[in-house]
Design a protein around this motif. Structure first.
Motif, mmCIF file in Angstrom:
data_model
loop_
_atom_site.group_PDB
_atom_site.id
_atom_site.type_symbol
_atom_site.label_atom_id
_atom_site.label_comp_id
_atom_site.label_asym_id
_atom_site.label_seq_id
_atom_site.Cartn_x
_atom_site.Cartn_y
_atom_site.Cartn_z
ATOM 1 N N ALA A 63 -57.747 20.972 -39.220
ATOM 2 C CA ALA A 63 -57.099 20.371 -38.554
ATOM 3 C C ALA A 63 -57.466 22.310 -37.808
ATOM 4 N N PRO A 64 -56.800 23.107 -38.243
ATOM 5 C CA PRO A 64 -56.901 24.069 -36.594
ATOM 6 C C PRO A 64 -58.263 24.073 -36.691
ATOM 7 N N VAL A 65 -59.396 23.883 -36.553
ATOM 8 C CA VAL A 65 -60.226 24.262 -36.357
ATOM 9 C C VAL A 65 -60.395 22.897 -34.617
ATOM 10 N N LEU A 66 -60.264 21.779 -35.237
ATOM 11 C CA LEU A 66 -60.332 20.708 -33.649
ATOM 12 C C LEU A 66 -58.858 21.520 -33.337
ATOM 13 N N PHE A 67 -57.953 22.143 -33.465
ATOM 14 C CA PHE A 67 -57.108 22.104 -32.627
ATOM 15 C C PHE A 67 -57.148 22.827 -31.723
ATOM 16 N N PHE A 68 -58.416 24.891 -32.244
ATOM 17 C CA PHE A 68 -58.643 25.316 -31.154
ATOM 18 C C PHE A 68 -59.790 24.767 -30.778
ATOM 19 N N ALA A 69 -60.952 23.821 -30.993
ATOM 20 C CA ALA A 69 -61.257 23.463 -29.962
ATOM 21 C C ALA A 69 -61.440 22.329 -28.811
ATOM 22 N N ARG A 70 -59.915 21.354 -29.100
ATOM 23 C CA ARG A 70 -59.320 21.163 -28.501
ATOM 24 C C ARG A 70 -58.467 21.601 -27.488
ATOM 25 N N VAL A 71 -57.810 22.580 -27.638
ATOM 26 C CA VAL A 71 -56.810 23.324 -25.810
ATOM 27 C C VAL A 71 -58.411 24.111 -25.247
ATOM 28 N N VAL A 72 -59.223 24.600 -25.877
ATOM 29 C CA VAL A 72 -60.500 25.193 -26.153
ATOM 30 C C VAL A 72 -61.598 24.346 -24.700
ATOM 31 N N SER A 73 -61.592 23.646 -24.659
ATOM 32 C CA SER A 73 -62.234 21.836 -24.251
ATOM 33 C C SER A 73 -61.075 21.787 -22.841
ATOM 34 N N VAL A 74 -60.002 21.406 -23.377
ATOM 35 C CA VAL A 74 -59.652 20.965 -22.081
ATOM 36 C C VAL A 74 -58.903 21.838 -20.904
ATOM 37 N N LEU A 75 -59.113 23.248 -21.512
ATOM 38 C CA LEU A 75 -58.778 24.378 -20.029
ATOM 39 C C LEU A 75 -59.735 24.748 -19.334
ATOM 40 N N LEU A 76 -61.139 24.324 -20.650
ATOM 41 C CA LEU A 76 -62.022 25.269 -19.880
ATOM 42 C C LEU A 76 -62.817 23.886 -19.089
ATOM 43 N N ARG A 77 -62.442 22.896 -19.123
ATOM 44 C CA ARG A 77 -62.612 21.648 -18.433
ATOM 45 C C ARG A 77 -61.623 21.478 -17.052
ATOM 46 N N PHE A 78 -60.639 22.119 -16.896
ATOM 47 C CA PHE A 78 -59.518 22.271 -16.337
ATOM 48 C C PHE A 78 -59.843 23.531 -15.208
ATOM 49 N N ARG A 79 -60.541 24.672 -16.344
ATOM 50 C CA ARG A 79 -60.752 25.862 -15.047
ATOM 51 C C ARG A 79 -62.186 25.592 -14.010
#
Length: 107
Positions: A63-79
């Motif tokens: 769960a925490p690994v997925l949480f971190f991966a999801r946050v990073v992927s969304v923010l990198l895609r936005f950037r």
């Protein structure tokens, strides 16, 4: 956000705030669903102690690994430039997909 080092406009600040909120909420939801799917059987059913422990620990790791991966992927895609796209995957308003059999608007 093309200009680095300069001040962001209010619209850019608002877009970043909304994107951060979306990243956190969607990541929390995804992590909760995955934790429930992995550890749920151990919490609902009477399983052997080893199986319960294994499932709960696996959920606590995934769960925490997925949480971190999801946050990073969304923010990198936005950037990324062009990271915000239309739902159909078109980056330019009015652009058309290049598919055989389709005509362009100026033909």
């Amino acid at each position: 956000m093309e200009h680095y080092g300069g001040r962001r406009t209010k619209a850019e600040q608002d877009a970043a705030t909304v994107e951060i909120g979306y990243a956190l909420c969607s990541a929390a939801f995804a992590a909760a669903v995955v934790f429930g799917a992995v550890a749920g059987p151990a919490l609902l059913f009477d399983l052997p102690r080893t199986a319960e422990l294994l499932l709960v620990r696996a959920g606590e790791i995934v769960a925490p690994v997925l949480f971190f991966a999801r946050v990073v992927s969304v923010l990198l895609r936005f950037r990324q430039p062009g990271g915000l796209r239309e739902p159909g995957g078109l980056s330019q308003p009015g652009s058309q997909p290049s598919q055989p059999g389709r005509t362009s608007p100026d033909s």
